[in-house]
Write an enzyme that holds these catalytic residues in place. Sequence first.
Site, PDB file in Angstrom:
ATOM      1  CE  LYS A 132      -3.923   0.477   2.284  1.00 25.29           C
ATOM      2  NZ  LYS A 132      -4.892   0.484   3.420  1.00 25.29           N
ATOM      3  CG  LEU A 133       3.303   2.472  -2.276  1.00 21.08           C
ATOM      4  CD1 LEU A 133       3.627   2.063  -3.696  1.00 21.08           C
ATOM      5  CD2 LEU A 133       4.517   3.133  -1.623  1.00 21.08           C
TER       6      LEU A 133
END
Length: 318
Positions: A132-133
Amino acid sequence: MTSKLEQLRAMTTVVADTGDIEAVTRLKPVDCTTNPTIVLKALGTDMFADAFEEAIKWGKAKGGASDAVTEAIADRLAISVGAALAKIVPGRVSTEVDADLSFDTQASLNKARAIIAQYKERGIEKDRILIKLASTWEGIRAAEVLQKEGIDCNLTLLFSKAQAIACAEAKVFLISPFVGRILDWYKKSTGENYTSETDPGVVSVRQIYNFYKVNGIETIVMGASFRNAGEIEALAGCDRLTISPALLDELDAATGDLPRVLSPEKTTPDPLVSLDEKAFRWALNEDAMATEKLSEGIRAFAKDLGTLRGMVAKKLAA
């Protein structure tokens, strides 16, 4: 009568937005998503007490209370939560890169690769993990590189079509357009109440879904951040929806017909466009809601990560 949750499962991949092992075991989602807030909450339960103590012991053996060791322990703990979830769900677990790296592409790459390496040490391959970014320009650029390395990414804190377009151009695996936080902003800004059909968060995800499907974009759309079951029902048919245990329970207890709202076959024309960095930043700047909620989300996740690191540092010093 079939529950609304079962009806939803027939048209949408249901994902649990939680680190609650008991809830995941009971609700049987395909995937799980975590973030620093969820990790912090999970680590406060008895379920992860042993993992916490083990990580502290590991940290003391590495030299104790330095910033580097504290950060490494926080990473290990986040991966402990993810690894526990990966033992239960058949699909993917999302683990988030530190929020304070949201504007640093290279540091995000380094952290993402380290996360994947730590999962591998625990016998969990990269095809079970989503990195996740935050959907900043820098985060999207990091995802573009990771995707080419075979590391699939989940771009989060996504509040605008501009962010979705940039993610599509980077060929990311999955995006998480937020619903409830958009509604929060508009309710506070306008003082109005909204139905599920007029909910600005629902409208946003529908527009992004339509843009992707009509243009043949393969990136998965996973609606996230729900305030009520009505928002979820209004997005029935979306590729994936990540939902809190409380709302999953509510849908499981509810009966009645749940019609499909979103479908690749039901789209309207929306021409494909491209955004370079200047155009992306300008579009984001012009969208007050997206700008404010992205910044607020990064700050909130960074704060919870800081809280976790503070807990670790205190334990190391004990």
